[in-house]
Motif scaffolding. Sequence first.
Motif, PDB file in Angstrom:
ATOM      1  N   MET A   1     -13.193  -7.466 -47.583  1.00 39.43           N
ATOM      2  CA  MET A   1     -13.419  -6.866 -45.761  1.00 39.43           C
ATOM      3  C   MET A   1     -11.989  -6.691 -44.742  1.00 39.43           C
ATOM      4  SD  MET A   1     -16.601  -8.868 -44.080  1.00 39.43           S
ATOM      5  CE  MET A   1     -17.045  -8.315 -42.154  1.00 39.43           C
ATOM      6  N   LEU A   2     -11.153  -7.832 -45.537  1.00 35.50           N
ATOM      7  CA  LEU A   2      -9.757  -7.540 -44.086  1.00 35.50           C
ATOM      8  C   LEU A   2      -9.226  -6.394 -44.501  1.00 35.50           C
ATOM      9  CD1 LEU A   2      -8.623  -8.219 -41.530  1.00 35.50           C
ATOM     10  CD2 LEU A   2      -8.304 -10.043 -42.230  1.00 35.50           C
ATOM     11  N   ASN A   3      -8.207  -4.892 -44.330  1.00 28.78           N
ATOM     12  CA  ASN A   3      -8.045  -4.251 -44.860  1.00 28.78           C
ATOM     13  C   ASN A   3      -6.753  -4.077 -43.834  1.00 28.78           C
ATOM     14  OD1 ASN A   3      -6.512  -2.313 -46.256  1.00 28.78           O
ATOM     15  ND2 ASN A   3      -7.573  -0.727 -45.696  1.00 28.78           N
ATOM     16  N   LEU A   4      -5.970  -4.656 -43.782  1.00 28.07           N
ATOM     17  CA  LEU A   4      -4.197  -4.720 -42.560  1.00 28.07           C
ATOM     18  C   LEU A   4      -4.037  -3.120 -43.097  1.00 28.07           C
ATOM     19  CD1 LEU A   4      -3.090  -7.792 -42.845  1.00 28.07           C
ATOM     20  CD2 LEU A   4      -4.484  -7.860 -41.666  1.00 28.07           C
ATOM     21  N   ASP A   5      -4.141  -2.570 -43.910  1.00 27.49           N
ATOM     22  CA  ASP A   5      -3.562  -1.038 -44.258  1.00 27.49           C
ATOM     23  C   ASP A   5      -4.310  -0.225 -43.333  1.00 27.49           C
ATOM     24  OD1 ASP A   5      -1.077  -1.927 -45.733  1.00 27.49           O
ATOM     25  OD2 ASP A   5      -2.576  -2.178 -47.383  1.00 27.49           O
ATOM     26  N   ASP A   6      -5.540  -0.027 -42.960  1.00 31.75           N
ATOM     27  CA  ASP A   6      -6.134   0.459 -42.385  1.00 31.75           C
ATOM     28  C   ASP A   6      -5.599   1.057 -41.307  1.00 31.75           C
ATOM     29  OD1 ASP A   6      -7.906   2.180 -41.711  1.00 31.75           O
ATOM     30  OD2 ASP A   6     -10.107   1.261 -41.233  1.00 31.75           O
ATOM     31  N   LEU A   7      -5.228   2.316 -40.969  1.00 26.26           N
ATOM     32  CA  LEU A   7      -4.416   2.861 -40.294  1.00 26.26           C
ATOM     33  C   LEU A   7      -4.902   3.229 -38.821  1.00 26.26           C
ATOM     34  CD1 LEU A   7      -1.698   4.938 -41.871  1.00 26.26           C
ATOM     35  CD2 LEU A   7      -1.601   2.761 -40.896  1.00 26.26           C
ATOM     36  N   SER A   8      -6.195   3.063 -39.208  1.00 25.38           N
ATOM     37  CA  SER A   8      -7.917   3.860 -37.960  1.00 25.38           C
ATOM     38  C   SER A   8      -7.807   2.568 -37.328  1.00 25.38           C
ATOM     39  CB  SER A   8      -9.119   4.186 -39.199  1.00 25.38           C
ATOM     40  OG  SER A   8      -9.907   3.911 -37.810  1.00 25.38           O
ATOM     41  N   ARG A   9      -7.175   3.112 -36.054  1.00 20.20           N
ATOM     42  CA  ARG A   9      -6.665   2.274 -34.716  1.00 20.20           C
ATOM     43  C   ARG A   9      -7.854   2.975 -33.541  1.00 20.20           C
ATOM     44  NH1 ARG A   9      -2.139   0.700 -37.222  1.00 20.20           N
ATOM     45  NH2 ARG A   9      -1.544  -1.627 -37.590  1.00 20.20           N
ATOM     46  N   LEU A  10      -8.349   2.020 -32.778  1.00 23.05           N
ATOM     47  CA  LEU A  10      -9.478   2.249 -31.678  1.00 23.05           C
ATOM     48  C   LEU A  10      -8.113   2.717 -30.560  1.00 23.05           C
ATOM     49  CD1 LEU A  10     -11.673  -0.401 -31.585  1.00 23.05           C
ATOM     50  CD2 LEU A  10     -11.941   2.082 -31.930  1.00 23.05           C
ATOM     51  N   LYS A  11      -8.347   3.446 -29.901  1.00 19.00           N
ATOM     52  CA  LYS A  11      -7.396   4.101 -28.840  1.00 19.00           C
ATOM     53  C   LYS A  11      -6.887   2.817 -28.298  1.00 19.00           C
ATOM     54  CE  LYS A  11      -6.655   7.384 -24.620  1.00 19.00           C
ATOM     55  NZ  LYS A  11      -6.409   8.356 -24.348  1.00 19.00           N
ATOM     56  N   GLY A  12      -5.944   2.635 -27.957  1.00 22.66           N
ATOM     57  CA  GLY A  12      -5.906   1.058 -26.540  1.00 22.66           C
ATOM     58  C   GLY A  12      -5.328  -0.360 -27.296  1.00 22.66           C
ATOM     59  N   TYR A  13      -5.646  -0.522 -28.451  1.00 20.75           N
ATOM     60  CA  TYR A  13      -5.861  -1.647 -29.614  1.00 20.75           C
ATOM     61  C   TYR A  13      -4.706  -1.223 -30.741  1.00 20.75           C
ATOM     62  CZ  TYR A  13      -9.921  -2.678 -27.095  1.00 20.75           C
ATOM     63  OH  TYR A  13     -11.389  -2.779 -26.244  1.00 20.75           O
ATOM     64  N   ARG A  14      -4.089  -2.862 -30.463  1.00 14.70           N
ATOM     65  CA  ARG A  14      -3.266  -2.597 -31.467  1.00 14.70           C
ATOM     66  C   ARG A  14      -2.910  -2.819 -33.009  1.00 14.70           C
ATOM     67  NH1 ARG A  14       1.000  -6.800 -31.902  1.00 14.70           N
ATOM     68  NH2 ARG A  14      -0.645  -8.097 -31.523  1.00 14.70           N
ATOM     69  N   PHE A  15      -4.417  -2.968 -33.284  1.00 12.39           N
ATOM     70  CA  PHE A  15      -4.687  -3.658 -34.573  1.00 12.39           C
ATOM     71  C   PHE A  15      -6.190  -2.942 -34.778  1.00 12.39           C
ATOM     72  CE2 PHE A  15      -2.980  -7.616 -32.810  1.00 12.39           C
ATOM     73  CZ  PHE A  15      -3.027  -8.845 -33.930  1.00 12.39           C
ATOM     74  N   PRO A  16      -5.952  -2.508 -36.392  1.00 13.40           N
ATOM     75  CA  PRO A  16      -7.353  -1.471 -37.239  1.00 13.40           C
ATOM     76  C   PRO A  16      -8.521  -1.450 -37.193  1.00 13.40           C
ATOM     77  CG  PRO A  16      -6.077  -2.574 -38.906  1.00 13.40           C
ATOM     78  CD  PRO A  16      -5.033  -3.393 -37.495  1.00 13.40           C
ATOM     79  N   ARG A  17      -9.386  -1.430 -36.923  1.00 11.31           N
ATOM     80  CA  ARG A  17     -11.045  -1.665 -37.226  1.00 11.31           C
ATOM     81  C   ARG A  17     -10.948  -2.623 -37.678  1.00 11.31           C
ATOM     82  NH1 ARG A  17     -11.318   4.138 -35.226  1.00 11.31           N
ATOM     83  NH2 ARG A  17     -12.457   4.998 -34.394  1.00 11.31           N
ATOM     84  N   THR A  18     -10.540  -2.731 -38.464  1.00 12.02           N
ATOM     85  CA  THR A  18     -10.951  -3.867 -39.794  1.00 12.02           C
ATOM     86  C   THR A  18     -10.593  -5.245 -39.341  1.00 12.02           C
ATOM     87  OG1 THR A  18      -8.791  -3.048 -41.488  1.00 12.02           O
ATOM     88  CG2 THR A  18     -11.059  -2.426 -42.004  1.00 12.02           C
ATOM     89  N   VAL A  19      -9.666  -5.095 -38.845  1.00  8.01           N
ATOM     90  CA  VAL A  19      -9.361  -6.790 -38.388  1.00  8.01           C
ATOM     91  C   VAL A  19     -10.103  -6.686 -37.534  1.00  8.01           C
ATOM     92  CG1 VAL A  19      -7.278  -7.534 -36.921  1.00  8.01           C
ATOM     93  CG2 VAL A  19      -6.731  -6.423 -39.078  1.00  8.01           C
TER      94      VAL A  19
ATOM     95  N   LEU B   1      -7.567 -15.767 -39.393  1.00  7.41           N
ATOM     96  CA  LEU B   1      -6.902 -14.751 -39.110  1.00  7.41           C
ATOM     97  C   LEU B   1      -5.848 -14.708 -39.124  1.00  7.41           C
ATOM     98  CD1 LEU B   1      -8.607 -12.319 -35.973  1.00  7.41           C
ATOM     99  CD2 LEU B   1      -8.160 -12.262 -38.710  1.00  7.41           C
ATOM    100  N   ALA B   2      -5.268 -15.812 -38.894  1.00  6.90           N
ATOM    101  CA  ALA B   2      -3.504 -16.010 -39.376  1.00  6.90           C
ATOM    102  C   ALA B   2      -2.919 -16.719 -40.485  1.00  6.90           C
ATOM    103  CB  ALA B   2      -3.078 -17.741 -37.633  1.00  6.90           C
ATOM    104  N   GLU B   3      -3.890 -17.234 -41.101  1.00  6.39           N
ATOM    105  CA  GLU B   3      -3.340 -17.093 -42.563  1.00  6.39           C
ATOM    106  C   GLU B   3      -3.276 -15.934 -43.502  1.00  6.39           C
ATOM    107  OE1 GLU B   3      -5.009 -17.913 -47.049  1.00  6.39           O
ATOM    108  OE2 GLU B   3      -5.962 -17.000 -45.232  1.00  6.39           O
ATOM    109  N   ARG B   4      -4.714 -14.642 -42.723  1.00  3.60           N
ATOM    110  CA  ARG B   4      -4.002 -13.669 -43.408  1.00  3.60           C
ATOM    111  C   ARG B   4      -3.124 -12.388 -42.804  1.00  3.60           C
ATOM    112  NH1 ARG B   4      -8.720 -15.978 -43.791  1.00  3.60           N
ATOM    113  NH2 ARG B   4     -10.671 -15.607 -45.001  1.00  3.60           N
TER     114      ARG B   4
END
Length: 236
Positions: free
Chosen positions: A1-19, A41-44
């Motif tokens: 469910m949590l994909n840190l490689d997802d490059l799809s980011r919302l404008k103005g947000y540092r983290f991807p949508r999945t996070v 989230l820190a554990e991930r």
Amino acid sequence: MLNLDDLSRLKGYRFPRTVIGYAVWAYHRFALSLRDVEDLLAERGVAVSYETIRVWVAKFGTQFAAKIRRDRPWPADKWHLDEVVLKINGTKHWLWRAIDAKGDVLDILVQSCRDTAAAKQFMRKLFKRWGLPRVMVTDKLGSYAAAKAKLAPGVEHRRHKGINNAAEASHRHTRRREKVMGGFKSPRQAQRFLSAHDQTDAIFRPRRHRLSARSYHHARQDAFDLWADYTTELSA
């Protein structure tokens, strides 16, 4: 469910949508504090403050709730309505909630009183979204009967505390979260949080006692798939 490689980011947000989607899901799905979600989230490997998570929950929780309502099947034609007191900053407020015969929450409304005007406002909100039911079940509060007589005189109304246990039981999750959060800070915060929380419950808490193990596993996977789809639709 949590994909840190997802490059799809919302404008103005540092983290991807999945996070963001994972944080909002964890907060609403379980009885966790914002700091608990921060630790998850820190554990991930995601270093984000609980204050940022607070912003995500407030902003995107309503979007998830709206998408869940949009795609939900039409409710059963028998509704249960109930109200419960909320203490917000030492002042008494009332949480109005309606569920259908399947136990799914139709809507909630936080108000400062429980008179006829408050009941009418809640019913108007319900009827505008879902139309009229065949049967309404309430306790013996006179405000329900007075409001129904004005707005839906043809709807059957059953007034009996003993047959409205389903609606009363639906408040349990609210009490649990209220305790974890140390109480609600304002009526607006309570309305925003509970609207999203109840809709998340609608897809992630199927009536397990009514399902076989196989059906339950399918329902849970369908909920995860829906949440992933809704995450991709988030907008800043």
